[in-house]
Write a protein that holds these residues in place. Structure first.
Motif, PDB file in Angstrom:
ATOM      1  N   GLY A 103      20.851 -17.458  17.926  1.00 46.73           N
ATOM      2  CA  GLY A 103      20.973 -16.595  18.939  1.00 46.73           C
ATOM      3  C   GLY A 103      20.072 -15.895  19.830  1.00 46.73           C
ATOM      4  N   LEU A 104      18.818 -16.099  19.084  1.00 42.71           N
ATOM      5  CA  LEU A 104      17.495 -15.486  19.903  1.00 42.71           C
ATOM      6  C   LEU A 104      17.357 -16.074  21.374  1.00 42.71           C
ATOM      7  CD1 LEU A 104      15.071 -16.152  17.060  1.00 42.71           C
ATOM      8  CD2 LEU A 104      16.211 -14.172  17.686  1.00 42.71           C
ATOM      9  N   SER A 105      17.603 -17.515  21.599  1.00 43.30           N
ATOM     10  CA  SER A 105      17.413 -17.971  22.986  1.00 43.30           C
ATOM     11  C   SER A 105      18.476 -17.485  23.824  1.00 43.30           C
ATOM     12  CB  SER A 105      17.381 -19.451  22.902  1.00 43.30           C
ATOM     13  OG  SER A 105      18.378 -19.769  22.778  1.00 43.30           O
ATOM     14  N   TYR A 106      19.568 -16.931  23.377  1.00 48.54           N
ATOM     15  CA  TYR A 106      20.558 -16.108  24.392  1.00 48.54           C
ATOM     16  C   TYR A 106      20.654 -15.025  24.476  1.00 48.54           C
ATOM     17  CZ  TYR A 106      22.928 -21.055  23.725  1.00 48.54           C
ATOM     18  OH  TYR A 106      22.797 -22.275  23.649  1.00 48.54           O
ATOM     19  N   LEU A 107      20.189 -14.280  23.519  1.00 45.53           N
ATOM     20  CA  LEU A 107      20.251 -12.660  23.418  1.00 45.53           C
ATOM     21  C   LEU A 107      19.104 -11.975  23.391  1.00 45.53           C
ATOM     22  CD1 LEU A 107      23.410 -12.580  20.763  1.00 45.53           C
ATOM     23  CD2 LEU A 107      23.357 -12.221  23.480  1.00 45.53           C
ATOM     24  N   THR A 108      17.751 -12.689  23.315  1.00 42.61           N
ATOM     25  CA  THR A 108      16.450 -12.212  23.165  1.00 42.61           C
ATOM     26  C   THR A 108      15.411 -12.763  24.145  1.00 42.61           C
ATOM     27  OG1 THR A 108      15.477 -13.106  21.503  1.00 42.61           O
ATOM     28  CG2 THR A 108      17.004 -11.455  20.665  1.00 42.61           C
ATOM     29  N   ASP A 109      14.471 -12.277  24.305  1.00 43.76           N
ATOM     30  CA  ASP A 109      13.300 -12.674  25.239  1.00 43.76           C
ATOM     31  C   ASP A 109      12.208 -13.207  24.415  1.00 43.76           C
ATOM     32  OD1 ASP A 109      14.523 -11.809  27.170  1.00 43.76           O
ATOM     33  OD2 ASP A 109      13.750  -9.831  27.428  1.00 43.76           O
ATOM     34  N   ILE A 110      12.352 -13.258  23.090  1.00 41.66           N
ATOM     35  CA  ILE A 110      11.549 -13.699  22.156  1.00 41.66           C
ATOM     36  C   ILE A 110      11.099 -15.150  22.360  1.00 41.66           C
ATOM     37  CG2 ILE A 110      10.838 -14.224  19.736  1.00 41.66           C
ATOM     38  CD1 ILE A 110      12.850 -11.877  18.945  1.00 41.66           C
ATOM     39  N   PRO A 111       9.766 -15.458  22.781  1.00 39.14           N
ATOM     40  CA  PRO A 111       9.323 -17.001  22.947  1.00 39.14           C
ATOM     41  C   PRO A 111       9.537 -17.916  21.835  1.00 39.14           C
ATOM     42  CG  PRO A 111       7.448 -15.531  22.999  1.00 39.14           C
ATOM     43  CD  PRO A 111       8.631 -14.454  22.726  1.00 39.14           C
ATOM     44  N   LYS A 112       9.925 -19.108  22.149  1.00 44.30           N
ATOM     45  CA  LYS A 112      10.192 -20.166  21.158  1.00 44.30           C
ATOM     46  C   LYS A 112       9.086 -20.196  20.123  1.00 44.30           C
ATOM     47  CE  LYS A 112      13.767 -23.468  22.351  1.00 44.30           C
ATOM     48  NZ  LYS A 112      14.195 -23.167  23.430  1.00 44.30           N
ATOM     49  N   GLU A 113       7.846 -20.040  20.239  1.00 39.62           N
ATOM     50  CA  GLU A 113       6.849 -20.194  19.352  1.00 39.62           C
ATOM     51  C   GLU A 113       6.780 -19.043  18.454  1.00 39.62           C
ATOM     52  OE1 GLU A 113       6.505 -20.234  22.596  1.00 39.62           O
ATOM     53  OE2 GLU A 113       4.856 -18.694  23.252  1.00 39.62           O
ATOM     54  N   LYS A 114       7.403 -18.148  18.611  1.00 34.68           N
ATOM     55  CA  LYS A 114       7.508 -16.998  17.635  1.00 34.68           C
ATOM     56  C   LYS A 114       8.835 -17.139  16.743  1.00 34.68           C
ATOM     57  CE  LYS A 114       4.954 -13.633  19.754  1.00 34.68           C
ATOM     58  NZ  LYS A 114       4.731 -12.164  20.635  1.00 34.68           N
ATOM     59  N   TYR A 115       9.661 -18.011  17.067  1.00 35.51           N
ATOM     60  CA  TYR A 115      10.724 -18.084  16.118  1.00 35.51           C
ATOM     61  C   TYR A 115      10.689 -18.335  14.671  1.00 35.51           C
ATOM     62  CZ  TYR A 115      13.996 -18.545  20.426  1.00 35.51           C
ATOM     63  OH  TYR A 115      14.569 -18.626  21.778  1.00 35.51           O
ATOM     64  N   PRO A 116       9.758 -19.206  14.394  1.00 38.48           N
ATOM     65  CA  PRO A 116       9.476 -19.538  12.828  1.00 38.48           C
ATOM     66  C   PRO A 116       9.170 -17.999  12.303  1.00 38.48           C
ATOM     67  CG  PRO A 116       8.471 -21.129  14.025  1.00 38.48           C
ATOM     68  CD  PRO A 116       8.778 -20.215  15.058  1.00 38.48           C
ATOM     69  N   ALA A 117       8.383 -17.271  12.772  1.00 35.69           N
ATOM     70  CA  ALA A 117       7.859 -15.942  12.232  1.00 35.69           C
ATOM     71  C   ALA A 117       9.268 -15.056  12.017  1.00 35.69           C
ATOM     72  CB  ALA A 117       7.150 -15.130  13.100  1.00 35.69           C
ATOM     73  N   VAL A 118      10.367 -15.201  13.067  1.00 35.06           N
ATOM     74  CA  VAL A 118      11.681 -14.322  12.875  1.00 35.06           C
ATOM     75  C   VAL A 118      12.281 -14.798  11.831  1.00 35.06           C
ATOM     76  CG1 VAL A 118      13.660 -13.890  14.338  1.00 35.06           C
ATOM     77  CG2 VAL A 118      11.530 -13.783  15.538  1.00 35.06           C
ATOM     78  N   ILE A 119      12.475 -16.200  11.972  1.00 31.23           N
ATOM     79  CA  ILE A 119      13.229 -16.788  10.512  1.00 31.23           C
ATOM     80  C   ILE A 119      12.765 -16.216   9.451  1.00 31.23           C
ATOM     81  CG2 ILE A 119      13.893 -18.998   9.677  1.00 31.23           C
ATOM     82  CD1 ILE A 119      13.437 -20.348  12.758  1.00 31.23           C
ATOM     83  N   LYS A 120      11.318 -16.509   9.107  1.00 30.39           N
ATOM     84  CA  LYS A 120      10.906 -15.758   7.808  1.00 30.39           C
ATOM     85  C   LYS A 120      11.061 -14.438   7.624  1.00 30.39           C
ATOM     86  CE  LYS A 120       6.448 -15.853   5.628  1.00 30.39           C
ATOM     87  NZ  LYS A 120       5.251 -15.878   5.812  1.00 30.39           N
ATOM     88  N   GLU A 121      10.992 -13.814   8.592  1.00 32.34           N
ATOM     89  CA  GLU A 121      11.225 -12.225   8.618  1.00 32.34           C
ATOM     90  C   GLU A 121      12.683 -11.915   8.082  1.00 32.34           C
ATOM     91  OE1 GLU A 121      10.582 -10.079  11.921  1.00 32.34           O
ATOM     92  OE2 GLU A 121      11.587  -8.352  11.159  1.00 32.34           O
ATOM     93  N   LYS A 122      13.702 -12.621   8.961  1.00 30.40           N
ATOM     94  CA  LYS A 122      15.082 -12.212   8.749  1.00 30.40           C
ATOM     95  C   LYS A 122      15.435 -12.823   7.163  1.00 30.40           C
ATOM     96  CE  LYS A 122      14.944 -10.291  12.533  1.00 30.40           C
ATOM     97  NZ  LYS A 122      14.724  -8.637  12.517  1.00 30.40           N
ATOM     98  N   LEU A 123      14.891 -14.109   7.023  1.00 27.33           N
ATOM     99  CA  LEU A 123      15.383 -14.567   5.680  1.00 27.33           C
ATOM    100  C   LEU A 123      14.920 -13.665   4.552  1.00 27.33           C
ATOM    101  CD1 LEU A 123      14.732 -18.340   6.178  1.00 27.33           C
ATOM    102  CD2 LEU A 123      16.905 -17.095   5.757  1.00 27.33           C
TER     103      LEU A 123
END
Lengths: 254, 258
Positions: A103-123
């Motif tokens: 959902g990040l690419s559709y609903l947030t402005d978070i850049p792609k390179e930060k996705y791994p950090a978001v995945i780690k945090e949410k998990l």
């Protein structure tokens, strides 16, 4: 604040929701109880606009979302909510990490390179290790699937999470872990939660308010304490999980 | 009996309306939202790879049998297997190339698309797309439609090539037609409009297969049994429509001199 007024929904001649009136308080956990087929999931699907209601209003911060038809405005309405599906509804063609980041690419402005950090945090928020991100959904247990699904919802930072039977099909310990997670989300990020359940133990543990849905209407709304003390025979039978009572008599007549 | 026929007609009209609405929705989202390029590439590769082997094999043997039948028949009449190359190439490029490719693509890739989207529908994954900021039309239908429209004409070209090769093998090694005669029979009589005829058919079949298979997928209900029914229904509908459309397209294109 979400306010549901006179909500109606039918499937053909089957009137699932006849006249639902309910208030969902901000930052609180509201559980909706009801038997199988009572329309609990239909109610939250109408809130998410996955189903169109036949009448009534759903006011989100004073605006009626049932009248929205423009696809872009509809997407903005849905943006308010996160939805935890009963079976998780994880995309089985993607890894856990891709699911969480979807959902990040559709609903947030978070850049792609930060996705791994978001995945780690949410998990981590749902008590899962980073390594789980590489697994496929088919490799997960029922409890893990629900936790990954919750991580996917949390990643898009909704204001309100709709949980569709979050503890169904789980063992008692895993059910309690999921209940704790729902409580934690409220305490940590003050998220509003609507929990569809027929797990009385979980409902009493997590709820600020409980609503009992019966025959397409909210029969009783109150705090868990009020539910424990109620002498309404329908609610009493449901809370006690008894096969004898007015609900059973009605089922027999049908 | 009239009730039953009425029900079938209503169901058919309902599904046609639903599919038309999906195409309209695809047009809306294609114009107003981002194109899922990664999905488009992945789907194009999958559809191409899935269908290439079977398309090549069916076309090769169809070309071979066409050459054998035509060669033997003409040989019996004229005492010489003349114009085998012309008959094989005309039949393949104008008719059998797009039709065979369409049937193979519907049976392999089309079925896979319906089964995949249908499984997503019955496990609430399509609803999950809505909750995560996109929708099934944008994320699933448009890339697949694009992939079918790209790969079908390419596969049809390969189908034609393999069919002509099959015809060549039989004409040269079984019927004793000189290779250069077989090829000159093709180049002398085939024109650009014959290729155009086949190409237009390939595009229209691709659009129809994509629409039917995606629509059957997104409208799937009723668990594993529903997925099975949708998949079978999609393939049968595609094959019947390919054969029916092929006749009308031939008539229309002929009327336009193509």
């Amino acid at each position: 604040m979400i306010e549901i007024k006179h909500l109606k929904k039918s499937f053909g001649s089957h009137h699932v929701l006849r006249d639902v009136n309910l208030k969902i308080e901000d930052g609180k956990i509201t559980s909706i109880l009801g038997g199988s087929g009572s329309g609990k999931s239909t109610l939250i699907k109408c809130m998410m606009r996955l189903l169109d209601s036949d009448g009534g209003e759903i006011l989100v911060n004073g605006k009626d979302i049932t009248k929205v038809t423009n696809p872009f405005r509809l997407a903005a309405v849905r943006r308010h909510f996160g939805y935890l599906f009963q079976e998780g509804a994880l995309f089985d063609s993607m890894t856990v990490g891709e699911n969480v980041a979807f959902g990040l690419s559709y609903l947030t402005d978070i850049p792609k390179e930060k996705y791994p950090a978001v995945i780690k945090e949410k998990l981590a928020m749902v008590g899962l290790k980073e390594e789980v991100a590489k697994l496929n959904p088919s490799e997960l247990s029922g409890g893990m699937r629900k936790r990954v699904s919750l991580a996917r919802v949390l990643a898009i930072s909704p204001k309100c999470i709709l949980y569709d039977e979050p503890t169904t099909g789980l063992d008692p310990i895993m059910s309690d872990i999921i209940s704790d997670l729902i409580l934690e989300m409220k305490k940590k990020i003050g998220i509003t939660s609507v929990v569809i359940t027929h797990d009385m133990h979980s409902a009493f543990k997590i709820s600020d308010y409980i609503a009992f849905l019966y025959e397409g209407e909210i029969m009783l709304y109150g705090t868990p304490e009020e539910f424990r003390k109620t002498d309404n025979p329908y609610v009493r039978q449901f809370v006690d999980g008894s096969s004898h009572g007015p609900i059973q008599m009605k089922l027999m007549r049908e | 009996m009239f009730t039953a026929i009425g029900k079938v007609m209503m169901n058919w009209l309902d599904q046609t309306g639903g599919a038309a609405d999906m195409v309209r929705s695809a047009g809306f989202w294609l114009a107003r939202s981002r194109f899922e390029f990664k999905q488009f590439v992945l789907q194009s590769i999958t559809i191409g790879v899935d269908s290439f082997g079977v398309t090549a094999l069916t076309s090769l043997f169809t070309g071979m049998v066409l050459a054998l039948q035509a060669g033997n028949t003409i040989n019996n009449i004229f005492g010489d297997p003349i114009f085998v190359g012309t008959i094989v190439s005309f039949s393949l490029i104008r008719e059998l190339g797009p039709v065979l490719t369409g049937v193979v693509v519907a049976g392999r890739a089309g079925a896979a698309v319906t089964a995949h989207i249908g499984t997503m529908a019955v496990t609430e994954q399509l609803d999950a797309l809505y909750t995560l900021g996109t929708n099934p039309t944008q994320y699933l239908v448009i890339p697949r439609m694009g992939a079918f429209l790209l790969t079908m004409p390419v596969l049809t070209v390969f189908s034609n090539i393999f069919g002509v090769i099959g015809g060549y093998l039989v004409a040269v090694y079984a019927l004793g037609v000189p290779g250069e005669v077989y090829l000159s029979d093709i180049t002398t009589f085939m024109g650009a409009k014959d290729f155009m005829h086949g190409f237009i058919k390939a595009f229209i079949f691709a659009f129809m297969i994509a629409t039917v298979c995606c629509y059957k997928g997104v409208s799937t209900r009723g668990g594993a049994e529903g997925v099975g029914k949708s998949t079978t229904g999609a393939v049968v509908t595609c094959i019947v429509l390919i054969l029916v459309l092929d006749y009308f397209l031939t008539a229309i294109l002929a009327a336009f001199g193509i």
